[in-house]
Design an enzyme around this catalytic site. Sequence first.
Site, PDB file in Angstrom:
ATOM      1  N   LYS A 165       0.836  -1.200   0.000  1.00  0.00           N
ATOM      2  CA  LYS A 165       0.000   0.000   0.000  1.00  0.00           C
ATOM      3  C   LYS A 165       0.870   1.248   0.000  1.00  0.00           C
ATOM      4  O   LYS A 165       1.658   1.456   0.935  1.00  0.00           O
ATOM      5  CB  LYS A 165      -0.909  -0.007   1.226  1.00  0.00           C
ATOM      6  CG  LYS A 165      -1.792  -1.243   1.339  1.00  0.00           C
ATOM      7  CD  LYS A 165      -2.811  -1.303   0.234  1.00  0.00           C
ATOM      8  CE  LYS A 165      -3.790  -2.445   0.441  1.00  0.00           C
ATOM      9  NZ  LYS A 165      -4.793  -2.504  -0.618  1.00  0.00           N
ATOM     10  N   LYS A 265     -13.387  -8.713  -6.606  1.00  0.00           N
ATOM     11  CA  LYS A 265     -13.795  -8.904  -5.211  1.00  0.00           C
ATOM     12  C   LYS A 265     -15.252  -9.370  -5.179  1.00  0.00           C
ATOM     13  O   LYS A 265     -16.157  -8.651  -5.602  1.00  0.00           O
ATOM     14  CB  LYS A 265     -13.598  -7.607  -4.430  1.00  0.00           C
ATOM     15  CG  LYS A 265     -12.114  -7.302  -4.160  1.00  0.00           C
ATOM     16  CD  LYS A 265     -11.936  -6.163  -3.188  1.00  0.00           C
ATOM     17  CE  LYS A 265     -10.556  -6.126  -2.559  1.00  0.00           C
ATOM     18  NZ  LYS A 265      -9.454  -5.925  -3.500  1.00  0.00           N
TER      19      LYS A 265
HETATM   20 MG    MG Z   1      -6.593  -3.058  -4.105  1.00  0.00          MG
END
Ligand code: MG
Length: 367
Positions: A165, A265
């Site tokens: 991240k 997702k």
């Molecule tokens: Mg992602």
Amino acid sequence: MKITRIAVYQVDLPLDKPYWLSGGRLKFEKLDSTIVSIETDQGITGWGEGCPWGVTYLPAFAGGIRAGIAELAPALLGQDPCHLDQINHSMDTALPGHLYIKSALDIACWDILGKAANLPLYTLLGGRYSSHVVLQNSVSTGTPDEMLAIVRSGRAKGYTVHTVKIGADVGLDIERIHTLLADLQPHESITFDVNRAWLPDQAIMVMNTINNARPYFEQPCETLEECRTVRQFTRQPIILDECIQSFESLLLAQRTQTAQGIGLKIGRVGGLTKAKRMRDFCVSTGMRMNIEETGASQIGDTAAIHLAIATPETHRHASWDCSALHSVVTADGGYIREDGKATLSDKPGLGIEPRLEILGQAVAVYS
Ligand code: MG
């Protein structure tokens, strides 16, 4: 077969360590998961889970799932849970949009279908392509040295795919990227997940500092149009994640050649039925996928691993398993994490057995 009862459970999933999303702007300490059971007149019960990644990641929140199930339950009672396309049609008619609300119900119906057919879900989703699914080592944002330590710790546990991240501070991001790329091993893959934190000018500046390495960049900017601008002025493959909310957004990403891969997702796109359609489209059009949940305990993660293992390895990257970030065990018998890989049993349906003592009393029952 008919649906006779739907019960809804709420489970807190406190993360073992606070998790900082890209840019350090979002800190997570706990997830709020909704687990559902669907009972039938033939004594088969299916289980599903829906768990947004906090309230700031997507236009989705845990309370919304439970409120939405109250709207959807009357449309599902009496229906045949094995007729998955019809079940989804009914949900989309009763409550258009709000895909994330429908995922737990859809997964529970797939679990019933698998148990009725006496087959594991991966067989029904296309068949097993490999013995395992490669998992991601999820690296929370921090200083370059802190992040390097997490990458190395993942490597020591057997992970070969790192998802890191970054975002917001261009200078620091360049330092993070070059520190981690210098340490990357030949057999490893790394993705820098920006989680929408850059504007196109920042993305172009940062990505163009890289010459000979081969990282992926994930969701550099907020919108598809901004990411498309980045695509035109950079060379590295781009994965779109938050932008891929439905089949329509996938179609647009593919048609505009914005992304070479997507985060598929399950929870975000409405469950296994819709995710399977998108998976098939990606296989047909040459797009790589990270097939995973938005957030989850064992139940949701196991559903995602079933779809991943039933997808050609040539089109998979690696799956993120949220269960690795917390210690609450909601079910036994699901996927097993070992050496950076996930394996599945061949038990029918999801193959899970929920821990009723963890689920507690149902917060809502529809019958
Ligand atoms: Mg992602």
